[in-house]
Design a protein around this motif. Structure first.
Motif, PDB file in Angstrom:
ATOM      1  N   THR A  13      -5.498 -16.354  -6.762  1.00  0.00           N
ATOM      2  CA  THR A  13      -4.271 -16.177  -5.985  1.00  0.00           C
ATOM      3  C   THR A  13      -4.187 -17.076  -4.761  1.00  0.00           C
ATOM      4  N   LEU A  14      -5.299 -17.647  -4.298  1.00  0.00           N
ATOM      5  CA  LEU A  14      -5.222 -18.579  -3.174  1.00  0.00           C
ATOM      6  C   LEU A  14      -4.256 -19.718  -3.502  1.00  0.00           C
ATOM      7  N   ARG A  15      -4.414 -20.307  -4.677  1.00  0.00           N
ATOM      8  CA  ARG A  15      -3.558 -21.424  -5.073  1.00  0.00           C
ATOM      9  C   ARG A  15      -2.181 -20.925  -5.509  1.00  0.00           C
ATOM     10  N   VAL A  16      -2.146 -19.833  -6.236  1.00  0.00           N
ATOM     11  CA  VAL A  16      -0.871 -19.289  -6.707  1.00  0.00           C
ATOM     12  C   VAL A  16       0.029 -18.948  -5.519  1.00  0.00           C
ATOM     13  N   ASP A  17      -0.523 -18.380  -4.468  1.00  0.00           N
ATOM     14  CA  ASP A  17       0.264 -18.076  -3.271  1.00  0.00           C
ATOM     15  C   ASP A  17       0.813 -19.348  -2.629  1.00  0.00           C
ATOM     16  N   MET A  18      -0.009 -20.403  -2.569  1.00  0.00           N
ATOM     17  CA  MET A  18       0.465 -21.665  -1.984  1.00  0.00           C
ATOM     18  C   MET A  18       1.583 -22.264  -2.824  1.00  0.00           C
ATOM     19  N   VAL A  19       1.433 -22.215  -4.138  1.00  0.00           N
ATOM     20  CA  VAL A  19       2.475 -22.740  -5.017  1.00  0.00           C
ATOM     21  C   VAL A  19       3.754 -21.916  -4.861  1.00  0.00           C
ATOM     22  N   ALA A  20       3.620 -20.604  -4.771  1.00  0.00           N
ATOM     23  CA  ALA A  20       4.798 -19.746  -4.592  1.00  0.00           C
ATOM     24  C   ALA A  20       5.527 -20.072  -3.291  1.00  0.00           C
ATOM     25  N   ASP A  21       4.789 -20.282  -2.205  1.00  0.00           N
ATOM     26  CA  ASP A  21       5.413 -20.675  -0.939  1.00  0.00           C
ATOM     27  C   ASP A  21       6.140 -22.006  -1.088  1.00  0.00           C
ATOM     28  N   PHE A  22       5.503 -22.958  -1.768  1.00  0.00           N
ATOM     29  CA  PHE A  22       6.143 -24.254  -1.994  1.00  0.00           C
ATOM     30  C   PHE A  22       7.422 -24.099  -2.815  1.00  0.00           C
ATOM     31  N   VAL A  23       7.367 -23.310  -3.876  1.00  0.00           N
ATOM     32  CA  VAL A  23       8.538 -23.117  -4.738  1.00  0.00           C
ATOM     33  C   VAL A  23       9.679 -22.470  -3.954  1.00  0.00           C
ATOM     34  N   CYS A  24       9.382 -21.500  -3.124  1.00  0.00           N
ATOM     35  CA  CYS A  24      10.431 -20.882  -2.297  1.00  0.00           C
ATOM     36  C   CYS A  24      11.054 -21.906  -1.357  1.00  0.00           C
ATOM     37  N   ARG A  25      10.230 -22.749  -0.763  1.00  0.00           N
ATOM     38  CA  ARG A  25      10.745 -23.796   0.122  1.00  0.00           C
ATOM     39  C   ARG A  25      11.595 -24.793  -0.669  1.00  0.00           C
ATOM     40  N   LEU A  26      11.144 -25.135  -1.876  1.00  0.00           N
ATOM     41  CA  LEU A  26      11.892 -26.051  -2.736  1.00  0.00           C
ATOM     42  C   LEU A  26      13.232 -25.442  -3.148  1.00  0.00           C
ATOM     43  N   LEU A  27      13.234 -24.165  -3.524  1.00  0.00           N
ATOM     44  CA  LEU A  27      14.484 -23.506  -3.922  1.00  0.00           C
ATOM     45  C   LEU A  27      15.476 -23.438  -2.762  1.00  0.00           C
ATOM     46  N   LYS A  28      14.986 -23.182  -1.559  1.00  0.00           N
ATOM     47  CA  LYS A  28      15.868 -23.182  -0.381  1.00  0.00           C
ATOM     48  C   LYS A  28      16.460 -24.567  -0.151  1.00  0.00           C
ATOM     49  N   HIS A  29      15.637 -25.593  -0.308  1.00  0.00           N
ATOM     50  CA  HIS A  29      16.118 -26.964  -0.162  1.00  0.00           C
ATOM     51  C   HIS A  29      17.169 -27.279  -1.227  1.00  0.00           C
ATOM     52  N   MET A  30      16.914 -26.864  -2.445  1.00  0.00           N
ATOM     53  CA  MET A  30      17.872 -27.094  -3.529  1.00  0.00           C
ATOM     54  C   MET A  30      19.190 -26.381  -3.239  1.00  0.00           C
ATOM     55  N   ASP A  31      19.105 -25.162  -2.767  1.00  0.00           N
ATOM     56  CA  ASP A  31      20.312 -24.408  -2.432  1.00  0.00           C
ATOM     57  C   ASP A  31      21.106 -25.112  -1.329  1.00  0.00           C
ATOM     58  N   ALA A  32      20.399 -25.598  -0.327  1.00  0.00           N
ATOM     59  CA  ALA A  32      21.051 -26.272   0.799  1.00  0.00           C
ATOM     60  C   ALA A  32      21.703 -27.592   0.390  1.00  0.00           C
ATOM     61  N   THR A  33      21.164 -28.239  -0.639  1.00  0.00           N
ATOM     62  CA  THR A  33      21.695 -29.536  -1.067  1.00  0.00           C
ATOM     63  C   THR A  33      22.582 -29.430  -2.306  1.00  0.00           C
ATOM     64  N   GLY A  34      22.705 -28.236  -2.870  1.00  0.00           N
ATOM     65  CA  GLY A  34      23.557 -28.057  -4.051  1.00  0.00           C
ATOM     66  C   GLY A  34      22.898 -28.459  -5.357  1.00  0.00           C
ATOM     67  N   ALA A  35      21.600 -28.665  -5.348  1.00  0.00           N
ATOM     68  CA  ALA A  35      20.892 -29.047  -6.574  1.00  0.00           C
ATOM     69  C   ALA A  35      20.682 -27.829  -7.464  1.00  0.00           C
ATOM     70  N   LYS A  36      20.837 -28.028  -8.750  1.00  0.00           N
ATOM     71  CA  LYS A  36      20.629 -26.949  -9.720  1.00  0.00           C
ATOM     72  C   LYS A  36      19.305 -27.096 -10.452  1.00  0.00           C
ATOM     73  N   GLN A  37      18.749 -28.304 -10.442  1.00  0.00           N
ATOM     74  CA  GLN A  37      17.441 -28.521 -11.055  1.00  0.00           C
ATOM     75  C   GLN A  37      16.742 -29.677 -10.361  1.00  0.00           C
ATOM     76  N   VAL A  38      15.439 -29.686 -10.484  1.00  0.00           N
ATOM     77  CA  VAL A  38      14.637 -30.760  -9.910  1.00  0.00           C
ATOM     78  C   VAL A  38      13.524 -31.089 -10.905  1.00  0.00           C
ATOM     79  N   THR A  39      13.249 -32.379 -11.017  1.00  0.00           N
ATOM     80  CA  THR A  39      12.213 -32.850 -11.932  1.00  0.00           C
ATOM     81  C   THR A  39      11.332 -33.832 -11.184  1.00  0.00           C
ATOM     82  N   PRO A  40      10.015 -33.622 -11.171  1.00  0.00           N
ATOM     83  CA  PRO A  40       9.149 -34.618 -10.546  1.00  0.00           C
ATOM     84  C   PRO A  40       9.109 -35.866 -11.415  1.00  0.00           C
TER      85      PRO A  40
END
Length: 115
Positions: A13-40
């Motif tokens: 869970t150490l890594r899973v928690d960090m990834v979850a925090d990153f995903v939440c930050r990414l989703l907020k960024h996507m919401d703020a910019t109007g993005a519906k999907q993101v691909t690395p």
């Protein structure tokens, strides 16, 4: 969809928690910019990087994973494209990921599929 895999030799869970925090930050960024999907995507200088197995079999090699390792994502030769076992490095790196870096390709269209 987000694919999450924790640490092998430390608390999962150490890594899973960090990834979850990153995903939440990414989703907020996507919401703020109007993005519906993101691909690395690879940067231009990474296009021909050598690829290897997703994990180092000398470090972690249970039979259930080794039997289907060919189905797993590949690993690149730069840290961003590797599944490291370095909590002490990643705990500082994950919060610093630049969501405006060109490695993230944002799209305002909904993803295709059966969702």
């Amino acid at each position: 969809m987000v694919w999450v895999f924790g640490y092998f030799r430390a608390s999962w869970t150490l890594r899973v928690d960090m990834v979850a925090d990153f995903v939440c930050r990414l989703l907020k960024h996507m919401d703020a910019t109007g993005a519906k999907q993101v691909t690395p995507q690879l940067r231009e200088d990474e296009k021909d990087m050598p690829l290897s197995e997703w994990i180092d079999a000398d470090n972690f090699n249970p039979g259930y994973l080794m039997r289907d390792i060919h189905l797993m994502p590949r690993s690149g030769n730069t840290r961003e494209w590797q599944h490291t076992q370095d909590y002490w490095g990643e705990k500082d790196e994950f919060p610093e990921i630049d969501l405006t870096d060109g490695v993230f390709r944002y799209d305002a269209n909904r993803p295709s599929g059966n969702a």
